[in-house]
Design an enzyme around this catalytic site. Structure first.
Site: not given
Length: 636
Positions: A335, A364, A382, A384, A386, A465, A511
């Site tokens: 992000c 991670r 990911q 991913d 936003h 979420k 997200h």
RNA sequence: GCUGGCGUAGCUCAAUAGGUAGAGCAGCUGACUUGUAAUCAGCAGGUUGCGGGUUCGAUUCCUGUCGCCAGCUCCA
């Protein structure tokens, strides 16, 4: 007299104090034999519960809803009984519920550690107790009495359970010399238990809290008869063959290396190709839906992670590095760069929504014990994005993401479970924010036409979420897609846009990932297809096999032609018998084998064989190319 | 991270009451020129995950560490 209404609407008149078993006998001996419990006014009760008042009654058999669960729960008691009679005071009992396909029971012991070698002994004891057909008897006693009794037996965990229940009276179930605190209901006697098998032993924290003592949990499977249990064990055996860790090695897709580090995937050529195909698919699908592709750096200054709050909350899971006295954090999320892109210039309400998509590789530091093949790793990519939008756009954006998720699940043929997680106790953001975001998520779920679970209070501290979970070969669930509202980041980064009114407003951020981690997704995908990837995903779509050296030149030509047409194709010119090459291609799960013998050379054709074993009619190379292209088009 | 188990050749597995390891497949070499799931023969391949200890001697016993497996806890 009491009046008992049966599910078919008929009413039976019985003496007060009669039992559901009496009712079953009245209906038929067969039903009485199969009966394991009763639903009295909708509540599951023992078969021997005295009927004192008029009621609706339904006889529960092993085949009815809840019957099997009850059977397994009684099996758990049987195992605890066996363990207690074998180990006595060395072992304390705690709890033992039914689960899918079986049950477990948690034991506490300082002296004894259970091992799989003892399973047979325990099973033998269980069989012995089952054969004795001990009646399982319900007793109601006062809590104080029960505490005294369990304390006298040295069962401290039971004492704790009763004390925490805070009830005046508790129910006990007794079979032979074994007694357990339990709400029930249970089978009438141990003789009903016919097929069970202990499967594994593992640690589990008392009451699921890692601050508590570690108990020993014995898992077991149980079925009403041996045949069904055997079938279940065979299914498990089959599932193990689909294990992506095994197939990943066999199909030469990826590996892990102790030298490189735990949880770090090493993609071999075929796995990397598979991944590339999926990534290409992702880029295409995102562009179609109005996302912009962006890319951020792998490391960002530690200060920025302080701004975002990650340093404060998640630094234990982050990797850091320092060069020239400047600290950097290796990104665990994508992000930050997206925030910086948004902030790089002034934004108007007309620009929104902005959808930044990145195939972002993150690291991670997951705890060592949780790593699991591709499904839980320390470095992953990911899909991913936003989405930055105005508050009034949340609803349509969430729905758009939801559709995206469903379309992708459809393409891969996945079934999935969805969960909505709502505001936790510790959270930031206004009531209004939470209300708007939660209802947007809920409305998208309702629109999806799929059932979903609500996990109250399970959301992130920064927003509610939706999680979408896929299952692996052994039915374990893994979170893949997720949609999360975030109230903190726009705040922390002071994002804003100029509204119609000429004033600054704060955008809302979503997200979201569609497949989640590409690594995890591929892991699930491998198990889903058992390695037999559909043609459009297969890293190798076809292999060209010559029968003898005589056809080598033609085979080479065919191979080159297919490759030039964009097919992923291999060539096997080894001096081996055709059967040998076919077998190898089959084992490698290659969709098409193109056999080239003298006949094909003569006719200018190829003879395709599908991996299912069937042969197609010989066709020209061009025909085969069209054939493959058509088949790929069916998938996306 | 926790509990328990495991770590022998590229893979699957065997062996040792403590006396420095063996098979199949894969690999390499050769013969065979082969039509839809394994042709035959030969060769080669291991400091038994890594470090320390006990012992005349450790792959085997002890210990530490790394990794893997099952589950628990966790998963921004």
């Amino acid at each position: 007299m009491v009046h008992i209404e049966l599910p078919d609407g008929s009413v039976k008149e019985l003496d007060q104090g009669s039992t559901p078993l009496d009712v079953a006998r009245g209906i038929g001996e067969g039903l009485a034999r199969q009966a394991v419990a009763a639903k009295i006014n909708g509540e599951l009760r023992d078969l021997t519960t005295p009927l004192e008042n008029d009621a609706k009654l339904e006889i529960v058999t092993l085949k009815s809803q809840g019957g099997l669960e009850l059977y397994r729960h009684s099996a758990a008691h049987l195992m605890a009984h066996a363990v207690k009679s074998l180990f006595g005071k060395e072992v304390q009992v705690t709890i033992g519920p039914a689960i899918d396909n079986g049950f477990y029971y948690d034991f506490y012991s300082e002296e004894h550690a259970f091992s799989p070698e003892e399973f047979e002994t325990i099973e033998a004891k269980m069989s012995e107790l089952a054969k004795a057909d001990l009646p399982i008897v319900r007793e109601e006693v006062s809590a104080t009495e029960a505490v005294e009794m369990f304390r006298g037996m040295g069962e401290e965990y039971k004492v704790e359970l009763i004390e925490d229940l805070g009830a005046e009276t508790v129910t006990l179930y007794r079979q032979g010399d074994f007694v357990d605190l339990c709400r029930g209901p249970h089978l009438p006697s141990t003789g009903f238990l016919k097929a069970f098998k202990l499967t594994s032993v593992a640690g589990a924290y008392w009451r699921g809290d890692e601050k508590n003592a570690m108990l020993q949990r014995i898992y077991a499977t149980a079925f009403p008869d041996k045949k069904e249990m055997k079938k279940h064990l065979a299914r498990l055996e089959e599932a193990r063959k689909r294990d992506h860790r095994k197939l990943g090695r066999e199909l030469d897709l990826f590996s892990f290396s102790e030298e490189a580090g735990a949880g770090l995937v090493i993609w071999h050529p075929k796995g990397a190709l598979l991944r590339t195909i999926i990534e290409d698919f992702e880029r295409k699908e995102h562009l179609k839906r109005g996302y912009d592709i962006v890319m951020g750096p792998q490391i960002l200054r530690t200060d920025l992670w302080k701004t975002s709050g990650h340093y404060e909350n998640y630094r234990d899971n982050m990797y850091f590095t320092e060069v020239d006295e400047q600290g950097y954090g290796i990104k665990p999320m994508n992000c930050l760069a997206h925030m910086l892109i948004y902030k790089s210039k002034l934004r108007s309400y007309r620009d929104l929504p902005l959808r930044y998509f990145e195939l972002g590789t993150v690291h991670r530091h997951e705890k060592s014990g949780v790593l699991h093949g591709l499904l839980r790793v320390r470095g992953f990519t990911q899909d991913d994005a936003h989405i930055l939008c105005r508050p009034d756009q949340i609803d349509s954006e969430v729905k758009g993401v939801m559709r995206f998720v469903q379309e992708v699940a459809g393409i891969f043929g996945f079934e999935y479970n969805m969960e909505l997680s709502t505001r936790p106790e510790k959270s930031i953001g206004s009531d209004e924010d939470w209300e708007r975001a939660t209802s947007a998520l809920k409305s998208a779920l309702d629109d999806s036409g799929q059932p979903y679970e609500v996990n109250e209070g399970d959301g992130a501290f920064y927003g509610p979420k939706i999680d979408v979970k896929l299952k692996d070969a052994l039915d374990r669930e893994w979170q893949c897609a997720t949609i999360q509202c975030d109230f903190t980041l726009p705040e922390r980064f002071e994002l804003n846009y100029i509204g119609q009114d000429g004033e600054k407003h704060r955008p809302v951020m979503l997200h979201r990932v569609i497949v989640g981690s590409i690594e995890r997704f591929i892991g699930v995908l491998i198990e889903h297809y058992a390695g037999n990837f559909p043609l459009w995903l297969s890293p190798v779509q076809a292999t060209v096999l010559n029968v003898t050296d005589n056809q080598a030149d033609y085979a080479r030509k065919v191979h080159d032609q297919l490759r030039a047409a964009g097919l992923r194709v291999e060539l096997d010119l080894r001096n081996e018998k055709l059967g040998f090459k076919i077998r190898e291609a089959q084992v490698n799960k290659i969709p098409y084998m193109l056999v080239i013998g003298d006949r094909e050379v003569e006719n200018g054709t190829v003879a395709p064989r599908f991996r299912k074993g069937n042969n197609l009619d010989p066709m020209t190379v061009d025909e085969f190319i069209r054939f493959v292209q058509d088949e790929c088009r069916q998938y996306h």
